[in-house]
Write a protein that holds these residues in place. Sequence first.
Motif, PDB file in Angstrom:
ATOM      1  N   PHE A   1       0.836  -1.202   0.000  1.00 25.90           N
ATOM      2  CA  PHE A   1       0.000   0.000   0.000  1.00 25.90           C
ATOM      3  C   PHE A   1       0.871   1.252   0.000  1.00 25.90           C
ATOM      4  O   PHE A   1       1.795   1.384   0.798  1.00 25.90           O
ATOM      5  CB  PHE A   1      -0.908   0.017   1.226  1.00 25.90           C
ATOM      6  CG  PHE A   1      -1.833  -1.157   1.281  1.00 25.90           C
ATOM      7  CD1 PHE A   1      -2.966  -1.215   0.496  1.00 25.90           C
ATOM      8  CD2 PHE A   1      -1.551  -2.228   2.115  1.00 25.90           C
ATOM      9  CE1 PHE A   1      -3.813  -2.298   0.534  1.00 25.90           C
ATOM     10  CE2 PHE A   1      -2.402  -3.327   2.160  1.00 25.90           C
ATOM     11  CZ  PHE A   1      -3.529  -3.359   1.364  1.00 25.90           C
TER      12      PHE A   1
ATOM     13  N   VAL B   1      -7.755   0.459   5.619  1.00 22.23           N
ATOM     14  CA  VAL B   1      -6.778  -0.349   4.880  1.00 22.23           C
ATOM     15  C   VAL B   1      -5.864  -1.080   5.854  1.00 22.23           C
ATOM     16  O   VAL B   1      -5.574  -2.270   5.704  1.00 22.23           O
ATOM     17  CB  VAL B   1      -5.961   0.557   3.937  1.00 22.23           C
ATOM     18  CG1 VAL B   1      -4.725  -0.168   3.444  1.00 22.23           C
ATOM     19  CG2 VAL B   1      -6.815   1.008   2.774  1.00 22.23           C
TER      20      VAL B   1
ATOM     21  N   ILE C   1      -1.884   4.550   3.579  1.00 25.94           N
ATOM     22  CA  ILE C   1      -2.806   3.749   4.392  1.00 25.94           C
ATOM     23  C   ILE C   1      -3.858   4.633   5.028  1.00 25.94           C
ATOM     24  O   ILE C   1      -3.631   5.812   5.320  1.00 25.94           O
ATOM     25  CB  ILE C   1      -2.065   2.954   5.488  1.00 25.94           C
ATOM     26  CG1 ILE C   1      -1.229   3.873   6.368  1.00 25.94           C
ATOM     27  CG2 ILE C   1      -1.240   1.851   4.887  1.00 25.94           C
ATOM     28  CD1 ILE C   1      -0.753   3.188   7.627  1.00 25.94           C
TER      29      ILE C   1
END
Lengths: 389, 193
Positions: free
Chosen positions: A68, A75, A71
Amino acid sequence: MSTPAPQAAAGNIATFNILHGFPEALVRGMRSSFLGDQDYHHLTQCETLDDVRLNLTETDYGDAIADFNAITPAVLQKAAIEKLVTEFKYLRTQSVEPLATFLDFITYEYMIENVMLLLKGALSGRDINELIEQCHPLGMFKESTMRSIPTFENSARGYADLYQTVLVDTPVGPYFAMFLQESSEHQGTDARHVLEEVEIEIIKSSLIKYWIEDFYHFVQKIGGETADIMGELLRVRADTNAINITLNSFGTPLNEPAMRSSDRKRLYPAVGHLYPAGTTELTEVSNEEELGRVLDLFPQYAAIWSMHASGGDKSIDDVFYERDVQSLELAFESQFHFGVFYAYAKLKEQEIRNLVWISECILQQQKDEINKFVPVFSFHSPWRGSKRR
Amino acid sequence: MGDNSATCSSVYCNQGWAEVLTHMSPYGYANFGVAFGLGLSIVGAAWGIWLTGSSLVGAAVKAPRIRSKNLISVIFCEATAIYGVIMAIILTNKIKEPENPDYYLEEGWDYNGYYYAGYGMFSAGLSVGLTNIASGVSVGIAGSSCAIADAQDASLFVKILIVEIFASALGIFGIIVGIIQSNACTFPIAALG
């Protein structure tokens, strides 16, 4: 329902390792992946979520969040749960009976929650794909099962159909069958006209109650250290549920005098320190004051209740979380039992809650609230002597 | 059983297990002593290695640094088997056949020393074997905890190792007593005077 006996003995101190030494050592090795005091300190100092991400790359979560770029609390939660599930499934594949059944029992709780989530979502007419997305990955059924759960109709007949066509093949089927049987026995009473929303909560509480009882009897049949340690964890869990059900029923139809003894009483698990004397008294309470008077009789809950009643900045959930962390940490204090597997899963959940809390606080710039979490295996926990280290 | 002539008619005959046990050859006893001493020691050692090994590989998944250090626990278990081997060698050397092997023992044979040697060596073997089972399992449990503790906190390794040394000492008690027990056991090889 009678809990089936475990298919093999768990073994005592001299024979436990023959079958379960490897997975036990695995889960104890994973204990080192919990965030330490240092990590929490760094996380709470962060100004932005990017800092949080940077700090987490140094920890065991590094791989989980590597994909990712940015974030968000959601998430982060998803990635952390994914990681927990991967670890749990790894343990599950390394285990043999009766540990395998024990680990399956842990997942049943999430299955019940998923079924309830799907039912509730279907009631409010939400999209099925969106609902499945929200389900806890530990409690997943087959895709076709997941999709057919929300197609039920909200009536006693509908639940029976749901059970007979869909849930009968799932591990949580027996709990559903017990619920249907018990509610058909109570069909005569006129206390069935509850709001649909409450109805779902009642089903969920019933299923969780059956699950706790079933799990409890299973660990008692395993015996030995497992029965001692896991039995205590589940007794405490059952008590927590009983108290929460009572507390949450105030101001709902469940608190009406007729409902208290018929419906609410049925939701109290038949295990735990409060059962049977305490739960009988809980049946009678109608407001918080009376609940406090009942809990005063039980020293371990009197302390928790007084923190709630004094109206401090901790909610009763927070106090329960703190007590849970303390008792779950104790499961790691002895060897040759299954309690650590449950404790590991639950403590990781607490850690995920902490991460979400911290990142939410940072996102919303609520820095003064940021320290309101319960660190796991912290040297600063109130129950741990500060002399160590 | 029509023919009674083969049945022993002495008052000492057919008196149950006591008779069976006293009529086994002392050579047989001595060799069983070796077998039990060695066999049970190795059961203990194998059991201990199993207990330690399964925890060791599990704990080494998250903390690979422990894997060589904790082989010491396995070596401690192995020592238990070595005690059994030492005792078996000592006992085997004490078993001597008569100078003039014949169907019957010679006139004036030292029966007291003969039986003493047989029973003594059997018991010495059992002493060593049973203590070594206890010691092996005990070292194994301590070794299993040692691996798990070391994976979390390296400073615990030496502390738990001391516990293991004490558990291992149990086996040494067994072998010391076993040697003393078997000391006086000498098989007569010829008739007295």
